[in-house]
Design an enzyme around this catalytic site. Structure first.
Site, PDB file in Angstrom:
ATOM      1  N   LEU A  14       0.901  -1.013   0.039  1.00 56.37           N
ATOM      2  CA  LEU A  14       0.041  -0.087   0.136  1.00 56.37           C
ATOM      3  C   LEU A  14       1.183   1.147   0.093  1.00 56.37           C
ATOM      4  O   LEU A  14       0.851   1.775   0.888  1.00 56.37           O
ATOM      5  CB  LEU A  14      -1.028   0.027   1.117  1.00 56.37           C
ATOM      6  CG  LEU A  14      -2.273  -0.588   0.959  1.00 56.37           C
ATOM      7  CD1 LEU A  14      -2.888  -0.550   2.399  1.00 56.37           C
ATOM      8  CD2 LEU A  14      -3.113  -0.017   0.045  1.00 56.37           C
ATOM      9  N   HIS A  15       1.614   1.493  -1.166  1.00 56.23           N
ATOM     10  CA  HIS A  15       2.303   2.697  -1.231  1.00 56.23           C
ATOM     11  C   HIS A  15       1.205   3.777  -1.565  1.00 56.23           C
ATOM     12  O   HIS A  15       0.170   3.684  -1.780  1.00 56.23           O
ATOM     13  CB  HIS A  15       3.572   2.618  -2.011  1.00 56.23           C
ATOM     14  CG  HIS A  15       3.034   2.249  -3.606  1.00 56.23           C
ATOM     15  ND1 HIS A  15       2.935   2.961  -4.399  1.00 56.23           N
ATOM     16  CD2 HIS A  15       3.013   0.965  -4.217  1.00 56.23           C
ATOM     17  CE1 HIS A  15       2.547   2.537  -5.693  1.00 56.23           C
ATOM     18  NE2 HIS A  15       2.616   1.300  -5.487  1.00 56.23           N
ATOM     19  N   ALA A  16       1.704   5.052  -2.073  1.00 53.76           N
ATOM     20  CA  ALA A  16       0.928   5.981  -2.413  1.00 53.76           C
ATOM     21  C   ALA A  16      -0.249   5.943  -3.329  1.00 53.76           C
ATOM     22  O   ALA A  16      -1.264   6.177  -2.995  1.00 53.76           O
ATOM     23  CB  ALA A  16       1.769   7.423  -2.593  1.00 53.76           C
ATOM     24  N   ALA A  19      -2.719   3.170  -1.960  1.00 48.61           N
ATOM     25  CA  ALA A  19      -3.415   3.733  -0.971  1.00 48.61           C
ATOM     26  C   ALA A  19      -4.456   4.873  -1.180  1.00 48.61           C
ATOM     27  O   ALA A  19      -5.713   4.776  -0.721  1.00 48.61           O
ATOM     28  CB  ALA A  19      -2.542   4.062   0.114  1.00 48.61           C
ATOM     29  N   GLU A  87      -3.529  -1.229  -9.442  1.00 48.97           N
ATOM     30  CA  GLU A  87      -1.917  -1.275 -10.241  1.00 48.97           C
ATOM     31  C   GLU A  87      -1.935  -2.524 -11.241  1.00 48.97           C
ATOM     32  O   GLU A  87      -2.507  -3.592 -10.927  1.00 48.97           O
ATOM     33  CB  GLU A  87      -1.030  -1.417  -9.298  1.00 48.97           C
ATOM     34  CG  GLU A  87      -1.136  -0.006  -8.514  1.00 48.97           C
ATOM     35  CD  GLU A  87       0.246   0.447  -7.916  1.00 48.97           C
ATOM     36  OE1 GLU A  87       0.984  -0.368  -7.575  1.00 48.97           O
ATOM     37  OE2 GLU A  87       0.541   1.644  -8.127  1.00 48.97           O
TER      38      GLU A  87
END
Length: 87
Positions: A14-16, A19, A87
């Site tokens: 859960l990177h930018a 998230a 993604e």
């Protein structure tokens, strides 16, 4: 109230960007949405709170939702997470 435990299958966790996708979706619902990792529980409508969990690939999270549209919210969040968070 509904709860579900899911594993993060997005290879970068859960990177930018993922998230942000999660927060954007949760913000569309009237229900209260929380995500827990271990002992830490945060408001899933706050990007900084979600990022503070430090969720990585393969981590297990628990989603807790309560409110008038909780079932729909859980279905949509589960779909987003299971499909790699956009993604």
């Amino acid at each position: 109230m509904v709860e579900r435990t899911l594993n993060i299958n997005n290879k970068f966790g859960l990177h930018a960007r993922p998230a942000s996708n999660l927060v954007s979706l949760t913000s569309k619902f009237k229900s209260n949405v929380y995500i827990s990792k271990g002992e830490k529980k945060v408001n899933a409508k706050s990007l900084l709170a979600v990022l503070s969990l430090g969720v990585s690939y393969g981590d297990e999270i628990k989603i807790t939702i309560s409110g008038e549209d909780e079932i729909d919210a859980m279905d949509k969040l589960t779909e987003l997470i299971n499909n790699g968070l956009g993604e």
